[in-house]
Design a protein around this motif. Structure first.
Motif, short mmCIF file in Angstrom:
data_model
loop_
_atom_site.label_atom_id
_atom_site.label_comp_id
_atom_site.label_asym_id
_atom_site.label_seq_id
_atom_site.Cartn_x
_atom_site.Cartn_y
_atom_site.Cartn_z
N ARG A 69 0.82 -1.21 0.00
CA ARG A 69 0.00 0.00 0.00
C ARG A 69 0.85 1.25 0.00
O ARG A 69 0.56 2.22 -0.70
CB ARG A 69 -0.95 -0.01 1.21
N ALA A 70 1.93 1.22 0.78
CA ALA A 70 2.82 2.39 0.83
C ALA A 70 3.54 2.60 -0.50
O ALA A 70 3.68 3.73 -0.98
CB ALA A 70 3.85 2.22 1.95
N THR A 71 3.96 1.48 -1.12
CA THR A 71 4.64 1.58 -2.41
C THR A 71 3.71 2.13 -3.49
O THR A 71 4.13 2.92 -4.35
CB THR A 71 5.17 0.19 -2.83
N GLU A 72 2.44 1.74 -3.45
CA GLU A 72 1.48 2.25 -4.42
C GLU A 72 1.13 3.71 -4.12
O GLU A 72 0.88 4.50 -5.04
CB GLU A 72 0.22 1.40 -4.42
N ALA A 73 1.10 4.08 -2.84
CA ALA A 73 0.71 5.44 -2.47
C ALA A 73 1.80 6.46 -2.77
O ALA A 73 1.50 7.63 -3.02
CB ALA A 73 0.35 5.50 -0.99
N TYR A 74 3.06 6.01 -2.76
CA TYR A 74 4.18 6.96 -2.90
C TYR A 74 4.07 7.82 -4.17
O TYR A 74 4.13 9.06 -4.09
CB TYR A 74 5.50 6.22 -2.84
N LEU A 77 1.19 10.30 -3.88
CA LEU A 77 1.52 11.45 -3.05
C LEU A 77 2.33 12.48 -3.82
O LEU A 77 2.05 13.68 -3.76
CB LEU A 77 2.31 10.98 -1.83
N ALA A 78 3.34 12.01 -4.53
CA ALA A 78 4.19 12.94 -5.28
C ALA A 78 3.39 13.70 -6.32
O ALA A 78 3.66 14.88 -6.59
CB ALA A 78 5.33 12.16 -5.94
N ALA A 79 2.39 13.06 -6.91
CA ALA A 79 1.58 13.71 -7.94
C ALA A 79 0.52 14.62 -7.33
O ALA A 79 0.22 15.68 -7.87
CB ALA A 79 0.92 12.66 -8.83
N ALA A 80 -0.07 14.20 -6.20
CA ALA A 80 -1.16 14.96 -5.60
C ALA A 80 -0.67 16.15 -4.78
O ALA A 80 -1.45 17.03 -4.46
CB ALA A 80 -2.01 14.05 -4.73
N LYS A 81 0.61 16.14 -4.41
CA LYS A 81 1.25 17.24 -3.66
C LYS A 81 0.79 17.33 -2.21
O LYS A 81 1.60 17.42 -1.31
CB LYS A 81 1.00 18.59 -4.35
N ASP A 82 -0.51 17.35 -1.96
CA ASP A 82 -0.99 17.65 -0.62
C ASP A 82 -1.55 16.45 0.14
O ASP A 82 -1.49 16.40 1.35
CB ASP A 82 -2.06 18.74 -0.66
N ALA A 83 -2.17 15.51 -0.56
CA ALA A 83 -2.81 14.40 0.15
C ALA A 83 -2.98 13.23 -0.79
O ALA A 83 -2.93 13.37 -2.01
CB ALA A 83 -4.18 14.82 0.68
N ILE A 84 -3.14 12.05 -0.21
CA ILE A 84 -3.40 10.86 -1.01
C ILE A 84 -4.77 11.00 -1.66
O ILE A 84 -5.74 11.32 -0.98
CB ILE A 84 -3.36 9.59 -0.14
N PRO A 85 -4.89 10.76 -2.96
CA PRO A 85 -6.21 10.83 -3.60
C PRO A 85 -7.17 9.83 -2.97
O PRO A 85 -6.75 8.80 -2.43
CB PRO A 85 -5.91 10.47 -5.06
N PRO A 86 -8.48 10.08 -3.04
CA PRO A 86 -9.46 9.19 -2.40
C PRO A 86 -9.73 7.92 -3.19
O PRO A 86 -10.82 7.40 -3.16
CB PRO A 86 -10.71 10.07 -2.31
N THR A 87 -8.77 7.46 -3.97
CA THR A 87 -8.90 6.21 -4.72
C THR A 87 -7.59 5.46 -4.59
O THR A 87 -6.57 6.02 -4.20
CB THR A 87 -9.19 6.46 -6.21
N GLY A 88 -7.60 4.19 -4.97
CA GLY A 88 -6.37 3.42 -4.95
C GLY A 88 -6.16 2.69 -3.64
O GLY A 88 -6.99 2.73 -2.73
N ALA A 89 -4.99 2.05 -3.52
CA ALA A 89 -4.72 1.18 -2.38
C ALA A 89 -4.65 1.92 -1.06
O ALA A 89 -4.83 1.33 -0.01
CB ALA A 89 -3.41 0.43 -2.62
N ALA A 90 -4.35 3.22 -1.09
CA ALA A 90 -4.12 3.94 0.16
C ALA A 90 -5.39 4.59 0.72
O ALA A 90 -5.34 5.23 1.76
CB ALA A 90 -3.08 5.03 -0.06
N ARG A 91 -6.53 4.42 0.08
CA ARG A 91 -7.70 5.22 0.46
C ARG A 91 -8.19 4.93 1.89
O ARG A 91 -8.79 5.80 2.51
CB ARG A 91 -8.86 4.97 -0.52
N ALA A 92 -7.94 3.72 2.42
CA ALA A 92 -8.45 3.40 3.75
C ALA A 92 -7.40 3.61 4.83
O ALA A 92 -7.66 3.33 5.99
CB ALA A 92 -8.95 1.95 3.79
N ASP A 93 -6.21 4.09 4.47
CA ASP A 93 -5.18 4.33 5.46
C ASP A 93 -5.41 5.68 6.13
O ASP A 93 -6.12 6.54 5.60
CB ASP A 93 -3.80 4.27 4.81
#
Length: 202
Positions: A69-74, A77-93
């Motif tokens: 999940r962290a590897t997918e979120a990285y 994060l770099a693209a979103a700048k401010d926060a993890i987008p509300p989709t993808g593997a990181a959405r429930a973290d």
């Protein structure tokens, strides 16, 4: 993703076994002073910094799942700048949380997140994210929010940090040497268009 998780876990286990068979000895003061003199920029210290942390807990599927999940979120994060987008593997973290009560000194950061993550965070520019790193039973990604001007403290003030860097570099040399050995012993063959096709059995 399942194959990648298994592969990453096997690689991590192999690296841990290799380092266990080749423990890094404690450096002498002369070696630490030589490292400090050779690479003073690696020991630049900030008078204060504000850092955010994303934590990926192993409670959801174990440590392999947390790494995945962290590897997918990285990159998200770099693209979103401010926060993890509300989709993808990181959405429930969990949402990001600040470290400490605001501005932290480098010794405070090292105590809070450990030497490996501190080395990563100390090299970040404003707004940049660290790669995922394991600490205290979970996987974390850190973001540098703001930092003050950097200075290189005197050797006597950062002895433990220099020792941590010495050990990290020694472990990296062990891993690179083993990789070079495996490559030298591997039977690698490159087939080209000009290479003859294998004969068929009759």
């Amino acid at each position: 993703h399942a194959r990648a998780d298994v592969r990453d876990a096997l690689v991590a286990e192999a690296q841990a076994a290799l380092l266990e068979r080749n423990p890094v000895r404690q450096p002498t003061e002369a070696e630490l002073r030589a490292l400090y003199a050779r690479s003073p920029e690696r020991f630049r210290q900030l008078s204060g910094m504000r850092v955010q942390r994303w934590t990926f807990s192993p409670s959801r599927g174990g440590m392999r799942s947390a790494w995945a999940r962290a590897t997918e979120a990285y990159p998200q994060l770099a693209a979103a700048k401010d926060a993890i987008p509300p989709t993808g593997a990181a959405r429930a973290d969990p949402v990001p949380s600040p470290l400490g009560d605001g501005v932290m000194s480098l010794p405070q950061l090292r105590k809070a997140i450990g030497p490996e993550a501190t080395i990563l965070v100390a090299q970040l520019g404003d707004g940049q994210y660290s790669r995922p790193v394991q600490h205290d039973g979970a996987i974390h990604i850190y973001r540098m929010l703001a930092r003050d001007a950097a200075i290189v403290p005197p050797f006597e003030a950062i002895g433990p940090r220099i020792a941590d860097e010495f050990v990290l570099q020694a472990r990296e040399r062990i891993l690179l040497a083993e990789l070079a050995r495996l490559r030298s012993e591997a039977d690698v063959r490159v087939l080209t268009d000009a290479a003859p096709a294998p004969a068929r059995a009759r």
